[in-house]
Scaffold this active site. Structure first.
Site: not given
Ligand SMILES: Cc1cc2nc3c(=O)[nH]c(=O)nc-3n(C[C@H](O)[C@H](O)[C@H](O)COP(=O)(O)O)c2cc1C
Length: 215
Positions: A10, A193-195
């Site tokens: 997700r 975006s996993r940031l």
């Protein structure tokens, strides 16, 4: 199966966590996030459920889910059986880590520090507000010990119920609270975006400092 797992993800886009929003010490932020979780998370998520990790005398880690039952300026309180596996681990190595995950809010909090037992008075006070079945259960169940089958547990329960037929159960000496005294509290807010945003509070000589960690 592996393909399905590899495809499971997700993106987290709900909100961010900036230094400007974060107070100088972490308790106020934890309370704010906890209140948000109580308001936002829906059953079956329990906002006070957390994973508690301990290590044994051979440095092997163990973790399990517990419920947070108290929070004040000293630390984070939970209750258990002092003779359980976790009780023995905390006796040998009085340090633990707890992790809260609030999925609707895309938030995680990680807390690490030394653990001590709460006072008998505190354990007694909490024991007395537990439902009768839980109070009897604390006497009946030798938590973490091997038992033969479900029937053995039921028979221990019946024996204990008979014992407390005419008297209210008091807090067992082998049951009570622990308080984790935090040395580190990290707040994680999922981002796209996993940031992700990670604000990490560390306590040194009673003073909290804060830094941002890379996701
Ligand atoms: C949602 C949830 C809440 C739990 N709350 C507690 C708790 O507050 N205290 C406790 O001793 N065990 C609780 N348990 C059971 C523990 O996960 C664990 O099985 C038990 O404490 C024995 O762990 P140990 O053998 O490592 O000592 C809970 C389990 C779940 C899934």
């Amino acid at each position: 199966m592996n393909q399905t797992l590899a495809d499971m993800r997700r993106d987290y886009t709900r909100e961010g966590l900036s230094e400007a929003q974060a107070p100088d010490e972490p308790f106020a932020l934890f309370r704010q996030w906890f209140d948000d979780a109580v308001r936002t998370e829906q059953p079956p998520v329990e906002p006070n459920a957390m994973t508690l990790a301990t290590v044994d005398a051979d440095s092997r880690p163990h973790c399990r889910v517990l419920l947070l039952k108290g929070l004040d300026e000293r630390g984070f309180t939970f209750f258990s059986n002092y003779q359980s596996a976790k009780g023995e681990q905390l006796q040998a190595r009085p340090f633990a880590a707890m992790t809260f995950f609030w999925p609707s809010l895309e938030r995680q909090v990680r807390i690490e520090g030394r653990v001590e037992r709460v006072s008998e008075a505190e354990s007694n006070a909490y024991f007395q507000v537990r439902p009768l079945g839980s109070r009897i259960g604390a006497w009946a169940s030798p938590q973490s010990r091997v038992i033969a089958d479900r029937a053995e547990l039921e028979s221990l329960l019946m024996e204990t119920e008979r014992r407390f037929l005419n008297q209210a159960p008091t807090c067992p000496p082998h049951w009570g609270g622990y308080r984790l005294l935090p040395e580190r509290i990290e707040f994680w807010q999922g981002r796209a975006s996993r940031l992700h945003d990670r604000l990490d509070y560390r306590c040194l000589d009673g003073h909290w400092s804060r830094q941002r960690l890379a996701p």
